[in-house]
Design a protein around this motif. Sequence first.
Motif, PDB file in Angstrom:
ATOM      1  N   CYS A 150       0.830  -1.213   0.000  1.00  0.00           N
ATOM      2  CA  CYS A 150       0.000   0.000   0.000  1.00  0.00           C
ATOM      3  C   CYS A 150       0.860   1.256   0.000  1.00  0.00           C
ATOM      4  N   ALA A 151       1.996   1.220   0.696  1.00  0.00           N
ATOM      5  CA  ALA A 151       2.908   2.362   0.674  1.00  0.00           C
ATOM      6  C   ALA A 151       3.429   2.601  -0.741  1.00  0.00           C
ATOM      7  N   GLU A 152       3.743   1.521  -1.457  1.00  0.00           N
ATOM      8  CA  GLU A 152       4.216   1.650  -2.840  1.00  0.00           C
ATOM      9  C   GLU A 152       3.097   2.147  -3.746  1.00  0.00           C
ATOM     10  N   LEU A 153       1.892   1.646  -3.550  1.00  0.00           N
ATOM     11  CA  LEU A 153       0.752   2.125  -4.338  1.00  0.00           C
ATOM     12  C   LEU A 153       0.524   3.617  -4.104  1.00  0.00           C
ATOM     13  N   ARG A 209      -4.320  -0.019   3.861  1.00  0.00           N
ATOM     14  CA  ARG A 209      -4.191  -1.449   4.071  1.00  0.00           C
ATOM     15  C   ARG A 209      -5.546  -2.126   4.269  1.00  0.00           C
ATOM     16  N   SER A 210      -6.449  -1.481   4.987  1.00  0.00           N
ATOM     17  CA  SER A 210      -7.757  -2.109   5.229  1.00  0.00           C
ATOM     18  C   SER A 210      -8.553  -2.249   3.932  1.00  0.00           C
ATOM     19  N   THR A 211      -8.438  -1.275   3.048  1.00  0.00           N
ATOM     20  CA  THR A 211      -9.098  -1.380   1.742  1.00  0.00           C
ATOM     21  C   THR A 211      -8.473  -2.497   0.926  1.00  0.00           C
ATOM     22  N   GLU A 220      -8.348  -8.449  -1.289  1.00  0.00           N
ATOM     23  CA  GLU A 220      -7.869  -9.826  -1.202  1.00  0.00           C
ATOM     24  C   GLU A 220      -8.927 -10.761  -0.630  1.00  0.00           C
ATOM     25  N   ALA A 221      -9.778 -10.255   0.238  1.00  0.00           N
ATOM     26  CA  ALA A 221     -10.827 -11.075   0.847  1.00  0.00           C
ATOM     27  C   ALA A 221     -12.047 -11.216  -0.064  1.00  0.00           C
ATOM     28  N   ARG A 230     -10.353  -1.441  -8.258  1.00  0.00           N
ATOM     29  CA  ARG A 230     -10.444  -0.488  -9.369  1.00  0.00           C
ATOM     30  C   ARG A 230      -9.402  -0.826 -10.431  1.00  0.00           C
ATOM     31  N   ALA A 231      -9.742  -0.525 -11.668  1.00  0.00           N
ATOM     32  CA  ALA A 231      -8.830  -0.793 -12.781  1.00  0.00           C
ATOM     33  C   ALA A 231      -7.517  -0.036 -12.606  1.00  0.00           C
ATOM     34  N   SER A 232      -7.563   1.185 -12.089  1.00  0.00           N
ATOM     35  CA  SER A 232      -6.337   1.969 -11.906  1.00  0.00           C
ATOM     36  C   SER A 232      -5.389   1.295 -10.918  1.00  0.00           C
ATOM     37  N   VAL A 233      -5.931   0.578  -9.947  1.00  0.00           N
ATOM     38  CA  VAL A 233      -5.088  -0.140  -8.987  1.00  0.00           C
ATOM     39  C   VAL A 233      -4.455  -1.352  -9.659  1.00  0.00           C
TER      40      VAL A 233
END
Length: 79
Positions: free
Chosen positions: A30-33, A42-44, A49-50, A56-59
């Motif tokens: 998440c820090a790199e993102l 991190r919770s998002t 993963e769950a 989102r496509a951008s992620v």
Amino acid sequence: MEQKIRRDLNMGDNLRRLRNSAGLSQEKLCAELQRRGCDIGRSTYAKYEAGELNIRASVIVALKKIYGCSYDEFFFGLD
């Protein structure tokens, strides 16, 4: 009547597999993102993963660059 988008747990499994293969914790990923302009906590990400939240496509685009993999890796086993 509103229909909910069906969550796909396989996408979450693929996200977890790719992250683990890269040797990253959810926090480090998440820090790199965030460094790359994706405001993801991190919770998002844990919800991605769950299979509780659709990614989102951008992620996915940012993750592809981080992992250096093909888009097929994200969708493996979803057919």
